[in-house]
Design an enzyme around this catalytic site. Structure first.
Site, PDB file in Angstrom:
ATOM      1  N   GLN A 188      -6.552  -5.453   9.133  1.00 59.30           N
ATOM      2  CA  GLN A 188      -6.409  -6.466   8.087  1.00 59.30           C
ATOM      3  C   GLN A 188      -5.909  -7.800   8.619  1.00 59.30           C
ATOM      4  O   GLN A 188      -5.978  -8.812   7.919  1.00 59.30           O
ATOM      5  CB  GLN A 188      -5.480  -5.969   6.985  1.00 59.30           C
ATOM      6  CG  GLN A 188      -6.052  -4.807   6.206  1.00 59.30           C
ATOM      7  CD  GLN A 188      -5.109  -4.366   5.128  1.00 59.30           C
ATOM      8  OE1 GLN A 188      -4.215  -3.556   5.362  1.00 59.30           O
ATOM      9  NE2 GLN A 188      -5.296  -4.921   3.936  1.00 59.30           N
TER      10      GLN A 188
ATOM     11  N   HIS B  76      -4.118   5.145   2.197  1.00 59.63           N
ATOM     12  CA  HIS B  76      -4.859   3.890   2.054  1.00 59.63           C
ATOM     13  C   HIS B  76      -4.880   3.140   3.389  1.00 59.63           C
ATOM     14  O   HIS B  76      -5.929   2.675   3.839  1.00 59.63           O
ATOM     15  CB  HIS B  76      -4.196   3.038   0.960  1.00 59.63           C
ATOM     16  CG  HIS B  76      -4.806   1.698   0.770  1.00 59.63           C
ATOM     17  ND1 HIS B  76      -5.595   1.382  -0.321  1.00 59.63           N
ATOM     18  CD2 HIS B  76      -4.753   0.556   1.512  1.00 59.63           C
ATOM     19  CE1 HIS B  76      -5.994   0.127  -0.232  1.00 59.63           C
ATOM     20  NE2 HIS B  76      -5.484  -0.397   0.881  1.00 59.63           N
ATOM     21  N   GLU B  77      -3.722   3.036   4.028  1.00 61.74           N
ATOM     22  CA  GLU B  77      -3.640   2.300   5.296  1.00 61.74           C
ATOM     23  C   GLU B  77      -4.367   3.038   6.416  1.00 61.74           C
ATOM     24  O   GLU B  77      -5.031   2.409   7.251  1.00 61.74           O
ATOM     25  CB  GLU B  77      -2.185   2.023   5.674  1.00 61.74           C
ATOM     26  CG  GLU B  77      -1.415   1.178   4.669  1.00 61.74           C
ATOM     27  CD  GLU B  77      -2.113  -0.112   4.269  1.00 61.74           C
ATOM     28  OE1 GLU B  77      -2.816  -0.722   5.096  1.00 61.74           O
ATOM     29  OE2 GLU B  77      -1.963  -0.519   3.102  1.00 61.74           O
TER      30      GLU B  77
ATOM     31  N   HIS C 202      -7.952   2.259   6.427  1.00 66.54           N
ATOM     32  CA  HIS C 202      -8.271   0.990   7.086  1.00 66.54           C
ATOM     33  C   HIS C 202      -8.544   1.175   8.574  1.00 66.54           C
ATOM     34  O   HIS C 202      -9.385   0.483   9.151  1.00 66.54           O
ATOM     35  CB  HIS C 202      -7.145  -0.029   6.912  1.00 66.54           C
ATOM     36  CG  HIS C 202      -7.202  -0.791   5.641  1.00 66.54           C
ATOM     37  ND1 HIS C 202      -8.238  -1.644   5.330  1.00 66.54           N
ATOM     38  CD2 HIS C 202      -6.345  -0.843   4.594  1.00 66.54           C
ATOM     39  CE1 HIS C 202      -8.011  -2.191   4.150  1.00 66.54           C
ATOM     40  NE2 HIS C 202      -6.878  -1.707   3.676  1.00 66.54           N
TER      41      HIS C 202
ATOM     42  N   GLY D 202       1.737  -2.237   2.086  1.00 65.52           N
ATOM     43  CA  GLY D 202       1.229  -1.720   3.347  1.00 65.52           C
ATOM     44  C   GLY D 202       0.273  -2.723   3.964  1.00 65.52           C
ATOM     45  O   GLY D 202      -0.285  -3.581   3.269  1.00 65.52           O
TER      46      GLY D 202
ATOM     47  N   CYS E 231      -5.615  -3.938  -2.727  1.00 64.24           N
ATOM     48  CA  CYS E 231      -5.766  -4.120  -1.281  1.00 64.24           C
ATOM     49  C   CYS E 231      -5.667  -5.609  -0.967  1.00 64.24           C
ATOM     50  O   CYS E 231      -6.353  -6.425  -1.588  1.00 64.24           O
ATOM     51  CB  CYS E 231      -7.114  -3.558  -0.828  1.00 64.24           C
ATOM     52  SG  CYS E 231      -7.370  -3.714   0.953  1.00 64.24           S
ATOM     53  N   LEU E 232      -4.835  -5.942   0.001  1.00 59.92           N
ATOM     54  CA  LEU E 232      -4.657  -7.342   0.391  1.00 59.92           C
ATOM     55  C   LEU E 232      -5.937  -7.949   0.953  1.00 59.92           C
ATOM     56  O   LEU E 232      -6.113  -9.161   0.910  1.00 59.92           O
ATOM     57  CB  LEU E 232      -3.528  -7.461   1.413  1.00 59.92           C
ATOM     58  CG  LEU E 232      -2.144  -7.019   0.917  1.00 59.92           C
ATOM     59  CD1 LEU E 232      -1.133  -7.060   2.061  1.00 59.92           C
ATOM     60  CD2 LEU E 232      -1.685  -7.873  -0.252  1.00 59.92           C
TER      61      LEU E 232
END
Length: 156
Positions: free
Chosen positions: A51, A136-137, A140, A46, A94-95
């Site tokens: 991000q 999660h997304e 963000h 994701g 997480c990226l």
């Protein structure tokens, strides 16, 4: 399509509440395509617009692509409208926070509404890893990171 630079913590854009998308045009479609390519390149499941440095309410997911069955999804202006009482504790990566897995407890099932790239309303129920991923997304988009929700609780 292009691979975009992924912003890492503690960049301020990761803590800002993203603004709603109002214009559904070719630029938005290109952004979604670039975000999908970036997610695959990272590699992740994701990716949210903050991000990649854009405070916009859009994210992309694909929880099954690593099995050879890519099925990317694009969520514009998403909102959770219902959650299950049942929760699940999962390890999330997480990226934007590399090499920092977090244990996060979330509802096991969520109902999400969103708009597609044409601005049309959508609704679906998500379970399992897909439910974790969309939550999660969506976090963000509200300036919330998995490190904010991390639990020290053991998986045993």
């Amino acid at each position: 399509m292009a691979v975009l630079d992924i912003v890492t913590h503690p960049a301020p854009v990761l803590r800002a509440k993203a603004r709603p998308v109002a214009l559904f045009d070719a630029t938005l479609s290109q952004l979604a395509a670039d975000m999908i390519e970036t997610m695959y390149d990272a590699p992740g499941r994701g990716l949210a617009a903050p991000q990649v440095g854009l405070p916009m309410r859009i994210f992309v997911t694909d929880v099954d692509w690593r099995t050879g069955n890519p099925a990317p999804k694009v969520f514009v202006n998403p909102e959770i409208v219902e959650v299950s009482e049942e929760t699940v504790l999962r390890e999330e990566g997480c990226l934007s926070i590399p090499d920092t897995p977090c244990r996060v407890r979330r509802p096991a099932r969520v109902t999400l509404t969103w708009q597609d790239l044409k601005g049309l309303g959508q609704e679906a129920v998500f379970e399992g890893i897909e439910a974790t991923c969309v939550q999660h997304e969506l976090d963000h988009l509200d300036g919330i990171l998995c490190i904010d929700r991390h639990e020290e609780e053991d998986f045993s």
